[in-house]
Scaffold this motif. Structure first.
Motif, PDB file in Angstrom:
ATOM      1  N   ASN A  44      -2.281  -0.731   1.856  1.00 56.24           N
ATOM      2  CA  ASN A  44      -1.342  -1.791   1.482  1.00 56.24           C
ATOM      3  C   ASN A  44      -1.750  -3.137   2.080  1.00 56.24           C
TER       4      ASN A  44
ATOM      5  N   PRO B  33       2.083 -11.717   1.778  1.00 57.62           N
ATOM      6  CA  PRO B  33       3.141 -12.610   1.278  1.00 57.62           C
ATOM      7  C   PRO B  33       4.570 -12.096   1.519  1.00 57.62           C
ATOM      8  N   GLY B  34       4.721 -10.892   2.037  1.00 59.60           N
ATOM      9  CA  GLY B  34       6.061 -10.348   2.219  1.00 59.60           C
ATOM     10  C   GLY B  34       6.539  -9.585   0.996  1.00 59.60           C
ATOM     11  N   ILE B  35       7.549  -8.728   1.205  1.00 61.73           N
ATOM     12  CA  ILE B  35       8.097  -7.921   0.114  1.00 61.73           C
ATOM     13  C   ILE B  35       9.490  -8.450  -0.234  1.00 61.73           C
TER      14      ILE B  35
ATOM     15  N   SER C 120       5.031  -0.439  -8.323  1.00 66.63           N
ATOM     16  CA  SER C 120       3.816  -1.050  -7.802  1.00 66.63           C
ATOM     17  C   SER C 120       3.559  -2.409  -8.431  1.00 66.63           C
TER      18      SER C 120
ATOM     19  N   ALA D 235       0.477  -3.673  -7.783  1.00 62.61           N
ATOM     20  CA  ALA D 235      -0.966  -3.733  -7.511  1.00 62.61           C
ATOM     21  C   ALA D 235      -1.696  -4.488  -8.623  1.00 62.61           C
TER      22      ALA D 235
ATOM     23  N   GLY E 226      -2.599   1.907  -6.636  1.00 63.31           N
ATOM     24  CA  GLY E 226      -1.477   1.320  -7.351  1.00 63.31           C
ATOM     25  C   GLY E 226      -0.608   2.320  -8.081  1.00 63.31           C
ATOM     26  N   ALA E 227      -0.537   3.537  -7.536  1.00 58.71           N
ATOM     27  CA  ALA E 227       0.336   4.538  -8.149  1.00 58.71           C
ATOM     28  C   ALA E 227       1.784   4.365  -7.696  1.00 58.71           C
TER      29      ALA E 227
ATOM     30  N   GLY F 181       2.566   4.937  -2.179  1.00 62.35           N
ATOM     31  CA  GLY F 181       2.191   4.708  -0.783  1.00 62.35           C
ATOM     32  C   GLY F 181       3.370   4.704   0.167  1.00 62.35           C
ATOM     33  N   LEU F 182       4.295   3.794  -0.072  1.00 69.61           N
ATOM     34  CA  LEU F 182       5.445   3.697   0.833  1.00 69.61           C
ATOM     35  C   LEU F 182       6.282   4.987   0.837  1.00 69.61           C
ATOM     36  N   PRO F 183       6.573   5.571  -0.348  1.00 72.49           N
ATOM     37  CA  PRO F 183       7.307   6.841  -0.321  1.00 72.49           C
ATOM     38  C   PRO F 183       6.563   7.936   0.458  1.00 72.49           C
TER      39      PRO F 183
END
Ligand SMILES: Nc1ncnc2c1ncn2[C@@H]1O[C@H](COP(=O)(O)OP(=O)(O)O)[C@@H](O)[C@H]1O
Ligand code: SF4
Ligand SMILES: [Mg+2]
Lengths: 443, 146
Positions: free
Chosen positions: B56, B84-86, B98, B100, B110-111, B114-116
């Motif tokens: 990420n 840039p922040g979320i 995503s 991405a 870009g599936a 990642g975070l989950p």
């Protein structure tokens, strides 16, 4: 710890070793150091993959296997040729010629390991039907890879399929068949594997996943090549019958095992460094829809084994051609059921992790060591030249902390120290009465 | 020594868009944890989370730091960047979401998992983010006494 745990087929011939850095750099488990001008193998780490045998320019790394004469210990002798053997000979278009040649070397019976491989395929097919097994299921056939997993990928031990290797399964099939046919006692029969590698020898003496091997010894392909070649060119015998299927013969090549399984989602990788890269990915869950993983330590698969004679690429092609002519059929359900009752085909001993990379059993101690390693490492030149006898600056730092080396093993550190000492000497010498400083003072 | 506990830290700098060395920091982390003798299942969870956090940083941020901190009781992986922040963290946490860019997708990223995945691997997760300022991801793991 049992003594046999330290048995290794791969050994050093001290007299031939020149203390170069070829092997230390290539060892996948960082198991070799050069100390006092000679290589030393760290027994706990060695997985008998044979990389060092392949790279040593002075042939100082050898595989200890059994001499052909060792079969004389037994009244009856059975040869188990690895399918790799078939690819070693020019102008042989019939596997039976090779099997007959083995008999002429003093064996009473020959049983193809390729046929045992057909059984392994059938057992593994069953395992693949079980949805509860961890995926990918990892092949158990290359002992170097099984040991690599113990040392570097303990998390993947449960993925290793609990079906034993073709060699072990063939040994039991052969002994049973011979004893039944001729009414002799099993103890009177010696079963010998004709091996392309050191790893198989080690797994006979010190098996992983089973208590004891069913094989009595291993004779290297190199050892019998010359004699067998002579036998082959001489004659034909009628009392052999090739039994393995094309698939079983194909096991000698990387991918042959997976092909035999007839599944889509497999990955077959050869060469130990490549296998390591893929195991890292499997460990990190990056290869999610993979069903089966076949990893072979040698380039091209067993045809690239360190104890073979023929160029692996040439051998691979021959295996391909010979396999097309193989006469056996795949194992039927009934045959499988029957054999499954008669032999022990499962790896029934737990495969244990061998965390030899661990710095200490106590985590705080391990953390302290890690810090010291970092400090030492940062003070080293970072050239990974290997002159210290460790494979990299990082490993030298680890060796120092583990107490196996000193900072002065680094030639650059040593030079610094010598320089500093020399300067101190000059300074001291100037303080000696009659020295330059003394004279200046008097003037 | 912090809080009476011995601890070690290692910081890795992660460059934006540098796919050539992407994954190196998390593979270092894996090696360190193996050397510390951490249980292999936990090593696996930490490496998976660290890898996703590292990717990420490479794909979505302007670059940042991946930090490993180990105490005898815990492992913390921190990913910190300067932008840039979320904008919407809940949305970003959703499976399959995503943003991405094409170049990352072409490389198979870009599936939106990642975070989950990080959340699934971690014992606790803390995300703070401010658009224009950056993102801080703190991933906690407990080392259970054996
Ligand atoms: N460090 C970060 N900086 C900015 N945005 C991020 C960062 N990490 C994640 N995101 C946002 O969260 C979304 C979901 O992330 P993730 O679940 O890892 O999926 P993916 O990386 O496949 O897009 C990303 O597409 C991106 O919009
Ligand atoms: S690939 Fe084959 S020859 Fe090479 S070590 Fe493994 S089993 Fe032995
Ligand atoms: Mg991601």
């Amino acid at each position: 710890m049992k003594l046999k745990e330290y048995y290794h087929s791969v050994t050093l011939r001290r007299d031939k070793c020149r203390g170069c850095t070829n092997c230390i750099k290539r060892c996948p488990t960082e198991a070799i150091r050069v100390r006092d001008g000679k290589a030393r193998i760290i027994a706990e780490r060695c997985i008998d993959c044979g990389e060092c045998i392949r790279v040593c320019p002075y042939h100082a790394k050898v595989a200890v296997t059994d001499p052909l004469s060792s079969i004389e210990r037994f009244r009856y002798r059975i040869a188990l040729p690895a399918p790799t053997l078939y690819g070693q000979f020019k102008n042989v278009s019939d596997i039976n010629v090779i099997l007959a040649g083995l008999k002429n070397l003093g064996f009473d019976y020959v049983y193809e390991v390729a046929r045992g491989a057909d059984y392994v395929t059938a057992f593994v097919k069953q395992a693949l039907k079980d949805p509860n097994r961890k995926r990918p299921i990892i092949s158990s056939s290359c002992p170097a890879i099984v040991r690599l997993i113990q040392v570097r990928f303990p998390e993947l031990i449960d993925n290793i399929v609990d079906v034993d290797s073709p060699m072990e399964i063939t040994a039991q099939l052969a002994r049973n068949e011979f004893c039944e046919k001729y009414g002799v006692k099993p103890e009177e029969v010696g079963v010998f594997f004709i091996t392309p590698c050191a790893a198989k020898m080690t797994s006979i003496r010190n098996p992983v996943g089973r208590k004891e091997s069913s094989v009595d010894g291993a004779i290297s392909i190199q050892e019998i090549y010359g004699q067998l070649y002579n036998q082959i060119s001489k004659l034909k015998r009628e009392d052999v019958a090739q039994m393995a299927s094309p698939f079983g013969v194909g096991w000698a090549n990387s991918g042959g095992e997976s092909l035999a399984l007839g599944i889509d989602s497999y990955l077959a990788v050869d060469g130990i460094q490549n296998v390591i890269r893929v195991l890292e990915e499997i460990e990190d869950d990056k290869l999610t829809d993979l069903e089966y993983f076949e990893g072979l330590a040698c380039p091209g698969g067993c045809v690239g084994g360190p104890l073979t004679v023929e160029n692996g690429f040439v051998a691979k092609n021959r295996i391909r051609k010979l396999s097309e002519k193989a006469k056996g059929r795949p194992v039927s359900e009934d045959e499988l059921h029957e054999v499954g009752q008669k032999i022990s085909w499962r790896l029934d001993e737990k495969i244990l992790p061998k965390p030899v990379m661990k710095l200490d059993d106590d985590i705080v101690e391990a953390m302290k060591k890690m810090e010291t390693i970092k400090e030492i490492y940062e003070s080293l030149p970072g050239l990974d030249c290997g002159s210290c006898g460790s494979p990299s600056c990082r490993t030298l730092a680890e060796d120092i902390v583990r107490g196996y080396a000193s900072e002065m093993d680094c030639v650059f550190k040593l030079r610094e120290k010598v320089k500093q000492l020399a300067l101190e000497m000059i300074e001291l010498s100037e303080k000696i009465p009659g020295g330059r400083k003394e004279k200046e003072r008097q003037e | 020594m912090t809080g009476g506990y011995y601890s070690i830290e290692q910081v890795f700098h992660v460059k934006a868009g540098d796919f050539a060395s992407a994954g190196e920091a998390s593979s270092q982390i894996k090696k360190i944890l193996k050397q510390l003798g951490i249980d292999s299942t936990l090593v696996r969870r930490v490496s998976i989370a660290a890898y996703e956090a590292e990717m990420n940083l490479v794909i979505h941020s302007v670059g940042g730091e991946l930090k490993l901190k180990v105490t005898p009781q815990s492992i913390v992986v921190t990913a910190e960047d300067k932008g840039p922040g979320i904008p919407d963290i809940d949305l970003a946490m959703q499976e399959g979401y995503s943003t991405a860019p094409e170049i990352a997708r072409e490389l198979g990223f870009g599936a939106g998992m990642g975070l989950p995945n990080i959340k699934r691997c971690a014992d606790r997760l803390n995300i703070q983010s401010k658009v224009g300022e950056g993102t801080l991801l703190e991933i906690y793991f407990d080392i259970k006494a054996r």
